[in-house]
Each structure stands twice: as structure tokens, then as C-alpha cells.
Scaffold this motif. Structure first.
Motif, PDB file in Angstrom:
ATOM      1  N   ASP A 138       0.825  -1.214   0.000  1.00 27.69           N
ATOM      2  CA  ASP A 138       0.000   0.000   0.000  1.00 27.69           C
ATOM      3  C   ASP A 138       0.854   1.255   0.000  1.00 27.69           C
ATOM      4  O   ASP A 138       0.566   2.230  -0.706  1.00 27.69           O
ATOM      5  N   VAL A 139       1.912   1.246   0.777  1.00 26.17           N
ATOM      6  CA  VAL A 139       2.790   2.421   0.838  1.00 26.17           C
ATOM      7  C   VAL A 139       3.477   2.651  -0.500  1.00 26.17           C
ATOM      8  O   VAL A 139       3.578   3.781  -0.990  1.00 26.17           O
ATOM      9  N   GLU A 140       3.943   1.569  -1.153  1.00 29.11           N
ATOM     10  CA  GLU A 140       4.604   1.717  -2.452  1.00 29.11           C
ATOM     11  C   GLU A 140       3.636   2.217  -3.516  1.00 29.11           C
ATOM     12  O   GLU A 140       3.985   3.070  -4.337  1.00 29.11           O
ATOM     13  N   GLU A 147       4.153  10.235  -7.104  1.00 30.22           N
ATOM     14  CA  GLU A 147       5.231  10.612  -8.010  1.00 30.22           C
ATOM     15  C   GLU A 147       4.706  10.882  -9.423  1.00 30.22           C
ATOM     16  O   GLU A 147       5.128  11.839 -10.090  1.00 30.22           O
ATOM     17  N   ALA A 148       3.759  10.062  -9.897  1.00 30.05           N
ATOM     18  CA  ALA A 148       3.182  10.287 -11.226  1.00 30.05           C
ATOM     19  C   ALA A 148       2.425  11.602 -11.276  1.00 30.05           C
ATOM     20  O   ALA A 148       2.513  12.359 -12.255  1.00 30.05           O
ATOM     21  N   LEU A 149       1.665  11.905 -10.229  1.00 30.93           N
ATOM     22  CA  LEU A 149       0.944  13.175 -10.185  1.00 30.93           C
ATOM     23  C   LEU A 149       1.903  14.355 -10.165  1.00 30.93           C
ATOM     24  O   LEU A 149       1.666  15.384 -10.801  1.00 30.93           O
ATOM     25  N   ARG A 150       3.012  14.201  -9.459  1.00 31.31           N
ATOM     26  CA  ARG A 150       3.995  15.282  -9.403  1.00 31.31           C
ATOM     27  C   ARG A 150       4.619  15.531 -10.782  1.00 31.31           C
ATOM     28  O   ARG A 150       4.800  16.676 -11.200  1.00 31.31           O
ATOM     29  N   ARG A 151       4.935  14.451 -11.525  1.00 34.75           N
ATOM     30  CA  ARG A 151       5.525  14.625 -12.853  1.00 34.75           C
ATOM     31  C   ARG A 151       4.556  15.305 -13.812  1.00 34.75           C
ATOM     32  O   ARG A 151       4.944  16.179 -14.589  1.00 34.75           O
ATOM     33  N   LEU A 152       3.278  14.894 -13.780  1.00 35.88           N
ATOM     34  CA  LEU A 152       2.294  15.528 -14.657  1.00 35.88           C
ATOM     35  C   LEU A 152       2.111  17.002 -14.317  1.00 35.88           C
ATOM     36  O   LEU A 152       1.968  17.849 -15.206  1.00 35.88           O
TER      37      LEU A 152
END
Length: 510
Positions: A138-140, A147-152
Motif C-alpha cells: 500500500d505504501v509503495e 510521483e506520477a501526479l507530481r511529474r504531470l
């Protein structure tokens, strides 16, 4: 660890387990036992076998502490029951329960066995290793989504902060095919054309644009972004269709947009030299997207413009053999912005034989008939004027028919000049037949209340002068027609040669 109990010394887990056991036994047809179901050490109670509850291992220590505090508080405040003491309660809770046999009906041994297996599965404890592994997953997963939201977000912010001049424009390879031109209407000044446009641009490699493979494309796919354009001077679009597909070329995937349009275009015709005129049919396609975002370019392996001259219905026109069309692809400024634009000029020359035969030829014959009135005696003014007026009315009718062939114009065409000249000749003959007899015959001689004289001394001179008038009129009319034919032929050659020279120079320049 002692199991928590209520104020009356009963265990709440036992009531839940008992109610659950009764539901299972009733559904499977098992006779319930009078005694209670023995206590089963369960780590978690799961009511739905398909979803097992998993606790966070980080909170196990806190939960154990809270349970110990609750147990101590409950044991201190609970009243001892008859024959039992708090110490006995603790000792009983720590003892292992003894399984009690459950009586069942005949033939239901299998049901009881499966029920016991189901109960043991429901209340089977979850190992700490499984809880820790689930918590780690769950943590991963949460870290990956963050991280994906941050890149977008960073990508969108960088695109917004990027100056407009630094954003590369899309290069769209454009080609135009004109398979048919028809219904060229000189009166209403418009023409119809079928235009097929093919545009090719690279498929963007991002999450916002995806396309099926060519083998799996059913024809319904539409890209997220498509080029926008329009036809200038468009009166009506009778039909429009667009199809999008993809193809691999040069190790890259490309989007192919194939559109078909059936349009009616308004065209202001230059009719000063009608019917020996030459015309440009302008087909102009203007991009609605500025050049900072999309730029049209010519294809490398094919022609930018293709015209199928064999399937065109041009009515009274024909293609200019030396240069059937010219084209130009450039960036033009329109409505305070710069956008790509394609101009196609189709070069046509009018076939003048129809108008020369049906209009000019008829005017020539009718005007020539006015000379036939000289066959009547010059003193018969009434009969001559009747013939002349009938011919004048016929010329007016031809002029009205010519008006239905051309739009309202503020200038005179070459054919108008000839028709008006024929009308003026007939009018001149009418005036001649009225004035010349007045030089020899007075109104008393042709009085309507007295008889006409039996003889006229100057009749011979009168007839001779009328014959001279006939020769002058017929000579002038024939000379005018010869001069007009020569002028019209020279004018037609001059107009055509100049038109071809301009077309070749225009195509060479572009």
C-alpha cells in the motif's frame, strides 16, 4: 492475553460467534446444539469471506495497549457472579476451550464437516508477515501515484510557463486533389467543386493522444487534435466527410486525415470581354490555426495540387492548355493573425461559338432584314414603318434574352456592344424611311382626306435617291460587321495570349 468481557461477565465475541453459527447451521439444515459454541481464538472477525480485514501492523502495539487497559478497567468494575470470582474469570479466559460435539441429522455429516471448515477459515488469523507485506504494498502504490501526479503537474506547469515563440509548431503535410469542377454559372457567378484534402502529421507521443493499430482500426477513431480550415467565399457545403487513420513511415507513426468536400464557391467574373473572355476560378483554403501552432507544407513524394481535367463539366468553358491551373502555399495575414493558406486558380477560356451563333448571328439577320423594306415604294411610308417597328421589337426581345445570360453589370460587354449596334442600325433605318420621303412628298400629296394624285413629276428622282440610300445603308452595315469580326478575333487572341502569359509567370514565380 485475557479476552475482554462485559459488565455481566459475558464475552461479546461469544454472542457474535453464536449468532453467526446459528445462521450457518440453519442455512445448511444442521440441528443446533443446546450448548454454546466453544470459544475460538480469532484474531479478526470477518463477516464477508470474500474480503478479509487487514490491520496495519504499525498500529498493533497501540491496539494491544488499549485492549489491556480496557480489560483491566472491565475486570475492576465488573461484579462477580455466583460461584465465580474475578480471578476465576481470568483463569478461565486463558484456558484452551474444549471442543463440544454437535449433534447433526442423519445424512448431514458432510454438511457439518464443510460448515466446520468454513468457520475455521472465517476465523483463521492473519500472520504478521502478511500484514506487513500488505502494508508495504500500500505504501509503495501510494508513493508511485504521488510521483506520477507530481511529474504531470511539473510538465503542465513547464508547458504553461514556456514562451509561445519557443513552442514548436506542428508541421502538417498537405495535398489537395480536385477530381471534379462543374456547374459554372455565369449568371449567378458561382461554381461547384469536389475537393479532397489529405493532411499528415506525426502522432504525439504522450498520454493525451493514443490511436489503434492500423490492423485494429475500425474507422471510428478521431484524434484529440485535428487541423481546422475553411473555404473562402463559400456559399454552401453540400457534402463533407473526414476519415482518420495511422500509418508507420520512417520508424515513426503518422496520423492521416482524408477529407472530402462538395462545395459551392462564389466567384466574381470579369465579363468585359464576354464572350471571348478568360476566367480564374479561385479555390482558397485557409487554416484556422495560427502558424505559431500549425504550419502546412508541401509533400515530398507527391504534388501539392492535382486536377482531374477529364471528369470536369465546364459548360461553355475549356481549360487553358498551356497552364490549366496555378497554386500557391504561403502564410497570409487574415483577421489579425498569420495562418497557412492554399490558393488554387483554375484557368479557363470561354467557348464563344455558342454566343456568336445564337446571339450575334440572330442580331445580324434581324438587322439585315430592315434593308428589305427598301423593296417597298418609298412613298409608302406606312408600310415601311410597320416593317421597321416589328424589327425593332425583335431586337429588344433579343436584348432581354441576353440579359438572362449575364448578371447585372455596370459596364458593357463585347457582345452587348454588337447587340446595341444592331438595334441602332434598325432604328437608323426607321428614321431614314421617315425623313427621306418628306423631301419629295408633302403631307397634302399623301393626305388622308383627299385622293392621292395620279402622277408625280419628281417620282423618278425620288426613287433614285431612295436607291442610293439603300446602297449606303447596306454598305455601312456590312462594313461594320466586317470590322467587328476582325476586332473580335484580334481581341480574343489578345485576351487569351495575355491570360496565358500571366498564368505562366504566376506559376513560375510561385
Amino acid at each position: 492475553m485475557p479476552r475482554p468481557r462485559g459488565l455481566d461477565g459475558s464475552c461479546p465475541c461469544e454472542e457474535i460467534i453464536e449468532s453467526r453459527w446459528l445462521e450457518i447451521t440453519e442455512s445448511r439444515g444442521i440441528i443446533p446444539c443446546e450448548e454454546k459454541i466453544p470459544e475460538t481464538p480469532a484474531r479478526h472477525l470477518v463477516t464477508n469471506p470474500g474480503h478479509r480485514q487487514v490491520k496495519n501492523p504499525e498500529n498493533n502495539s497501540n491496539n494491544n495497549k488499549n485492549n489491556n487497559n480496557n480489560n483491566n478497567q472491565t475486570a475492576a468494575t465488573a461484579k462477580p457472579q455466583a460461584g465465580r470470582s474475578p480471578s476465576n474469570l481470568d483463569s478461565e479466559s486463558t484456558e484452551e476451550p474444549t471442543p463440544v460435539p454437535t449433534p447433526v441429522k442423519e445424512g448431514s455429516e458432510g454438511k457439518a464437516t464443510s460448515t466446520n471448515e468454513f468457520v475455521s477459515w472465517v476465523f483463521s488469523p492473519t500472520s504478521p508477515e502478511q500484514e506487513e507485506e500488505q502494508a508495504t504494498d500500500d505504501v509503495e502504490a501510494q508513493a508511485q501515484s504521488t510521483e506520477a501526479l507530481r511529474r504531470l503537474t511539473e510538465k503542465a506547469r513547464a508547458k504553461l510557463e514556456q514562451p509561445e515563440d519557443e513552442i514548436p509548431a506542428r508541421e502538417i503535410t498537405t495535398s489537395v486533389v480536385v477530381p471534379r469542377i462543374f456547374n459554372i454559372n455565369t449568371l449567378e457567378q458561382h461554381f461547384s467543386a469536389q475537393v479532397n484534402i489529405t493532411m499528415v502529421w506525426p502522432l504525439p507521443v504522450n498520454e493525451s493522444e493514443s490511436a489503434p493499430e492500423p490492423a485494429n482500426d475500425d474507422g471510428d477513431w478521431i484524434p484529440v487534435w485535428t487541423p481546422k480550415y475553411r473555404f473562402r467565399h463559400l456559399l454552401e457545403e453540400k457534402y463533407g466527410f473526414a476519415h482518420y487513420s495511422t500509418r508507420w513511415q520512417g520508424g515513426q507513426r503518422w496520423i492521416v486525415a482524408e477529407s472530402e468536400h462538395l462545395v459551392v464557391i462564389s466567384e466574381a467574373l470579369e465579363l468585359g470581354d464576354f464572350p471571348v473572355d478568360c476566367q480564374d476560378l479561385n479555390l482558397q483554403i485557409l487554416s484556422l490555426i495560427p502558424t505559431t501552432w500549425a504550419v502546412w507544407k508541401e509533400p515530398e513524394d507527391s504534388e501539392l495540387i492535382q486536377l482531374d481535367m477529364h471528369h470536369c463539366l465546364l459548360n461553355d468553358f475549356d481549360f487553358v492548355k498551356e497552364c490549366p491551373f496555378t497554386f500557391r502555399l504561403y502564410a497570409s495575414e487574415h483577421e489579425a493573425r498569420t495562418a497557412s493558406r492554399i490558393d488554387v486558380k483554375i484557368k479557363l477560356a470561354r467557348k464563344s461559338f455558342y454566343y456568336i451563333l445564337n446571339v450575334a448571328g440572330m442580331v445580324f439577320i434581324i438587322a439585315s432584314f430592315s434593308v428589305a423594306s427598301f423593296a417597298i415604294h418609298p412613298a409608302a411610308i406606312k408600310e415601311r414603318l410597320a416593317t421597321d417597328f416589328q424589327l425593332v421589337l425583335t431586337c429588344v426581345t433579343l436584348k432581354l434574352l441576353l440579359g438572362q445570360m449575364l448578371p447585372p453589370l455596370s459596364y458593357i460587354t463585347l457582345l452587348d456592344f454588337y447587340v446595341i449596334s444592331g438595334f441602332m442600325f434598325v432604328a437608323g433605318m426607321t428614321v431614314t424611311h421617315t425623313i427621306v420621303p418628306m423631301w419629295y412628298v408633302s403631307k397634302k400629296d399623301v393626305s388622308a382626306v383627299t385622293l392621292s394624285p395620279l402622277s408625280f413629276l419628281e417620282e423618278a428622282a425620288f426613287v433614285n435617291d431612295d436607291g442610293s440610300n439603300f446602297r449606303v445603308c447596306i454598305s455601312c452595315w456590312m462594313a461594320f460587321n466586317v470590322m467587328f469580326v476582325l476586332y473580335a478575333k484580334r481581341k480574343a487572341h489578345s485576351v487569351y495570349s495575355k491570360f496565358v502569359a500571366e498564368a505562366l509567370a504566376e506559376q513560375k514565380f510561385h
